[in-house]
Design a protein around this motif. Structure first.
Motif, PDB file in Angstrom:
ATOM      1  N   SER A 226      53.240  35.960  38.088  1.00 42.37           N
ATOM      2  CA  SER A 226      53.024  35.585  36.694  1.00 42.37           C
ATOM      3  C   SER A 226      52.651  34.116  36.574  1.00 42.37           C
ATOM      4  O   SER A 226      53.461  33.242  36.876  1.00 42.37           O
ATOM      5  CB  SER A 226      54.293  35.848  35.865  1.00 42.37           C
ATOM      6  N   PRO A 227      51.442  33.815  36.090  1.00 46.74           N
ATOM      7  CA  PRO A 227      51.053  32.419  35.874  1.00 46.74           C
ATOM      8  C   PRO A 227      51.933  31.709  34.856  1.00 46.74           C
ATOM      9  O   PRO A 227      51.981  30.475  34.835  1.00 46.74           O
ATOM     10  CB  PRO A 227      49.613  32.524  35.370  1.00 46.74           C
ATOM     11  N   LEU A 228      52.631  32.467  33.998  1.00 43.90           N
ATOM     12  CA  LEU A 228      53.480  31.840  32.998  1.00 43.90           C
ATOM     13  C   LEU A 228      54.684  31.157  33.629  1.00 43.90           C
ATOM     14  O   LEU A 228      55.279  30.264  33.012  1.00 43.90           O
ATOM     15  CB  LEU A 228      53.965  32.874  31.975  1.00 43.90           C
ATOM     16  N   ALA A 229      55.060  31.571  34.820  1.00 43.15           N
ATOM     17  CA  ALA A 229      56.237  30.991  35.462  1.00 43.15           C
ATOM     18  C   ALA A 229      56.002  29.533  35.837  1.00 43.15           C
ATOM     19  O   ALA A 229      56.875  28.687  35.643  1.00 43.15           O
ATOM     20  CB  ALA A 229      56.621  31.808  36.698  1.00 43.15           C
ATOM     21  N   TRP A 230      54.834  29.231  36.413  1.00 47.97           N
ATOM     22  CA  TRP A 230      54.489  27.855  36.790  1.00 47.97           C
ATOM     23  C   TRP A 230      53.028  27.841  37.255  1.00 47.97           C
ATOM     24  O   TRP A 230      52.463  28.879  37.579  1.00 47.97           O
ATOM     25  CB  TRP A 230      55.399  27.355  37.914  1.00 47.97           C
ATOM     26  N   GLY A 231      52.451  26.646  37.279  1.00 50.01           N
ATOM     27  CA  GLY A 231      51.113  26.487  37.821  1.00 50.01           C
ATOM     28  C   GLY A 231      50.025  26.332  36.796  1.00 50.01           C
ATOM     29  O   GLY A 231      48.855  26.206  37.151  1.00 50.01           O
ATOM     30  N   GLY A 232      50.385  26.347  35.508  1.00 56.43           N
ATOM     31  CA  GLY A 232      49.394  26.117  34.473  1.00 56.43           C
ATOM     32  C   GLY A 232      48.806  27.391  33.896  1.00 56.43           C
ATOM     33  O   GLY A 232      48.717  28.419  34.582  1.00 56.43           O
ATOM     34  N   THR A 233      48.396  27.294  32.629  1.00 58.00           N
ATOM     35  CA  THR A 233      47.791  28.449  31.947  1.00 58.00           C
ATOM     36  C   THR A 233      46.430  28.092  31.360  1.00 58.00           C
ATOM     37  O   THR A 233      45.976  28.732  30.416  1.00 58.00           O
ATOM     38  CB  THR A 233      48.718  28.964  30.827  1.00 58.00           C
ATOM     39  N   ALA A 234      45.794  27.075  31.909  1.00 56.75           N
ATOM     40  CA  ALA A 234      44.414  26.776  31.506  1.00 56.75           C
ATOM     41  C   ALA A 234      43.514  27.935  31.932  1.00 56.75           C
ATOM     42  O   ALA A 234      43.865  28.702  32.847  1.00 56.75           O
ATOM     43  CB  ALA A 234      43.955  25.481  32.167  1.00 56.75           C
ATOM     44  N   PRO A 235      42.364  28.099  31.292  1.00 57.50           N
ATOM     45  CA  PRO A 235      41.469  29.200  31.671  1.00 57.50           C
ATOM     46  C   PRO A 235      41.149  29.235  33.163  1.00 57.50           C
ATOM     47  O   PRO A 235      41.063  30.315  33.751  1.00 57.50           O
ATOM     48  CB  PRO A 235      40.221  28.934  30.831  1.00 57.50           C
ATOM     49  N   THR A 236      40.989  28.066  33.780  1.00 58.52           N
ATOM     50  CA  THR A 236      40.693  28.055  35.221  1.00 58.52           C
ATOM     51  C   THR A 236      41.873  28.573  36.041  1.00 58.52           C
ATOM     52  O   THR A 236      41.681  29.251  37.055  1.00 58.52           O
ATOM     53  CB  THR A 236      40.330  26.631  35.677  1.00 58.52           C
TER      54      THR A 236
ATOM     55  N   ARG B 158      53.376  20.595  41.899  1.00 55.79           N
ATOM     56  CA  ARG B 158      52.678  19.483  41.241  1.00 55.79           C
ATOM     57  C   ARG B 158      51.212  19.811  40.951  1.00 55.79           C
ATOM     58  O   ARG B 158      50.585  19.133  40.141  1.00 55.79           O
ATOM     59  CB  ARG B 158      52.755  18.217  42.102  1.00 55.79           C
ATOM     60  N   TRP B 159      50.653  20.803  41.604  1.00 57.66           N
ATOM     61  CA  TRP B 159      49.232  21.124  41.443  1.00 57.66           C
ATOM     62  C   TRP B 159      49.046  22.304  40.505  1.00 57.66           C
ATOM     63  O   TRP B 159      49.789  23.299  40.597  1.00 57.66           O
ATOM     64  CB  TRP B 159      48.620  21.486  42.790  1.00 57.66           C
ATOM     65  N   PRO B 160      48.048  22.267  39.620  1.00 56.39           N
ATOM     66  CA  PRO B 160      47.678  23.468  38.863  1.00 56.39           C
ATOM     67  C   PRO B 160      47.202  24.560  39.833  1.00 56.39           C
ATOM     68  O   PRO B 160      46.665  24.267  40.903  1.00 56.39           O
ATOM     69  CB  PRO B 160      46.531  23.000  37.967  1.00 56.39           C
ATOM     70  N   ARG B 161      47.392  25.784  39.435  1.00 50.96           N
ATOM     71  CA  ARG B 161      47.046  26.906  40.317  1.00 50.96           C
ATOM     72  C   ARG B 161      45.595  26.838  40.795  1.00 50.96           C
ATOM     73  O   ARG B 161      45.307  27.021  41.975  1.00 50.96           O
ATOM     74  CB  ARG B 161      47.278  28.225  39.582  1.00 50.96           C
ATOM     75  N   ALA B 162      44.672  26.574  39.887  1.00 52.03           N
ATOM     76  CA  ALA B 162      43.257  26.577  40.268  1.00 52.03           C
ATOM     77  C   ALA B 162      42.950  25.525  41.323  1.00 52.03           C
ATOM     78  O   ALA B 162      42.100  25.737  42.199  1.00 52.03           O
ATOM     79  CB  ALA B 162      42.387  26.362  39.039  1.00 52.03           C
ATOM     80  N   SER B 163      43.633  24.378  41.248  1.00 49.04           N
ATOM     81  CA  SER B 163      43.360  23.294  42.193  1.00 49.04           C
ATOM     82  C   SER B 163      43.781  23.644  43.610  1.00 49.04           C
ATOM     83  O   SER B 163      43.248  23.078  44.580  1.00 49.04           O
ATOM     84  CB  SER B 163      44.079  22.017  41.742  1.00 49.04           C
ATOM     85  N   LEU B 164      44.724  24.548  43.753  1.00 48.56           N
ATOM     86  CA  LEU B 164      45.208  24.908  45.091  1.00 48.56           C
ATOM     87  C   LEU B 164      44.085  25.423  45.978  1.00 48.56           C
ATOM     88  O   LEU B 164      44.081  25.189  47.195  1.00 48.56           O
ATOM     89  CB  LEU B 164      46.296  25.986  44.987  1.00 48.56           C
ATOM     90  N   TYR B 165      43.137  26.116  45.373  1.00 48.84           N
ATOM     91  CA  TYR B 165      42.137  26.816  46.173  1.00 48.84           C
ATOM     92  C   TYR B 165      41.068  25.890  46.746  1.00 48.84           C
ATOM     93  O   TYR B 165      40.246  26.335  47.555  1.00 48.84           O
ATOM     94  CB  TYR B 165      41.544  27.957  45.347  1.00 48.84           C
TER      95      TYR B 165
END
Length: 395
Positions: free
Chosen positions: A29-39, A344-351
């Protein structure tokens, strides 16, 4: 098989990234952590559609095939195949437990070792029985997923204490845990190494209990892999037309189903019931077809004389080394005893880390194998399992 295994271990890195970098619940679930921006949500959707569970299934498929391969080689050499296999699995179990408790909670090696022992019992089974037993293992996982999903729907009103407790238990793994639990987990992994070891020891289930509770699907894929090996699917024994027909028969429909699931889950606001329905019930139901379609597509893409194919195959020959090295590097990057980038990183940035890691994997694997007979972890596995020191240098 090395080429397909290499592609699988590269894909497993993509699947595991949220597990290295974010609290565990954020995997589903992205709601748990990692940001909810469209990216960030798009990154979740692409991972769900293309990767989640599929690379693990493909890897288990290949593991099952390797069981038969080891048995055949042992018997051809006049060795006791059961003894050879059991020593290999016992050693892999130790390696996996060290990885699980000392480095990362998402280890799969200890489970593969335990379930590999069960898979060996089917080594002499007819292909039809392997297929039937493999599908039965997947069916157990689907039934378990149905049970979890029905529990979520039944307890959603949270009208009683029991319903609230059941809903919160499910939310801890697939939804949004209480903030205090998330912050405690983040503080743990931003802390020192011993703190992380203590968390994994206390929070990670016993490997034997996990194998009994959740291992049916993995064992099912191993048995399907044994059948695919025997039928020539994983060894390049089919015609290109056969692989093409299998890919076309499986991938368009299963990809469409996963796209639909991702969109429905997103539109629901990642309602816990929809997350479970998508990830634990429908996806496991159609995943076997998608995994076989991936295998067919990869074998269509394989070019023995191609540089990229040779590099991917080298990564596959060193799959254990690459799997463990990936964990070590990512844990050093994200955990507090390294660079401390956990959560510390948004989910999209991880990739953005994926092409860097893939490039290193594709360069160092052939470089190493030009000089040495085995990957470093493969050499240790072989040495401990055989009780002897294998040749180190490549001939």
């Amino acid at each position: 098989m090395d080429f397909v295994r290499g592609a699988a271990v590269m894909g497993i890195l993509v699947a595991n990234l949220p597990g290295f970098a974010l609290p565990r619940a954020a995997y589903f679930s992205p709601l748990a952590w990692g940001g909810t921006a469209p990216t960030d949500l798009a990154a979740w959707a692409l991972t769900f559609v293309l990767v989640e569970g599929k690379m693990r299934g493909l890897f288990a498929l290949l593991f099952g095939a390797s069981v038969l391969l080891v048995v055949e080689r042992a018997e051809a050499a006049g060795q006791n195949a059961a003894a050879v296999h059991l020593r290999r699995m016992a050693t892999l179990f130790v390696i996996g437990c060290a990885h699980l408790y000392l480095l990362w909670w998402g280890d799969i090696l200890n489970q593969y070792a335990l379930l590999g022992i069960a898979a060996f019992l089917f080594a002499g089974a007819p292909t039809r029985l392997l297929v039937a037993a493999g599908l039965a293992g997947v069916a157990v996982a689907v039934i378990d997923g149905a049970s979890l999903t029905l529990t979520a729907y039944a307890t959603a009103p949270r009208a009683t204490t029991a319903q609230v407790a059941a809903w919160e238990a499910l939310s801890g793994g697939w939804g949004v845990p209480p903030t205090r639990d998330l912050l405690r987990e983040i503080a743990t992994f931003r802390g020192d190494w011993l703190r992380g070891v203590g968390w994994r020891w206390g929070m990670t289930a016993n490997p034997f209990a996990t194998a009994l509770r959740d291992g049916a699907e993995t064992l099912g894929y191993m048995l399907l892999g044994m059948a695919a090996y025997r039928g020539g699917l994983l060894t390049g024994g089919w015609s290109r037309r056969g692989y093409r027909r299998l890919a076309l028969a499986t991938l368009p429909l299963t990809l469409a189903i996963h796209v639909g699931l991702a969109l429905a889950t997103w539109r629901s606001g990642f309602d816990l019931r929809r997350v479970l329905l998508a990830s634990m019930l429908v996806s496991p139901l159609v995943r076997p077809a998608m995994v076989l379609g991936y295998a067919a597509l990869l074998l269509l893409a394989f070019r023995p004389a191609g540089t990229l194919s040779r590099c991917v195959a080298a990564a596959g020959r060193m799959a254990l080394s690459n799997y463990l090295a990936t964990s070590l590097v990512m844990v050093l990057f994200f955990d507090g005893w390294g660079l401390g980038q956990f959560a510390r990183w948004p989910r999209a940035s991880l990739y953005w880390l994926v092409p860097v890691a893939w490039t290193v994997m594709l360069l160092w694997s052939p470089w190493w194998l030009r000089r040495f007979a085995y990957g470093p972890a493969e050499w240790v596995w072989r040495a401990l399992a055989r009780g002897e020191r294998p040749a180190w240098r490549a001939v």
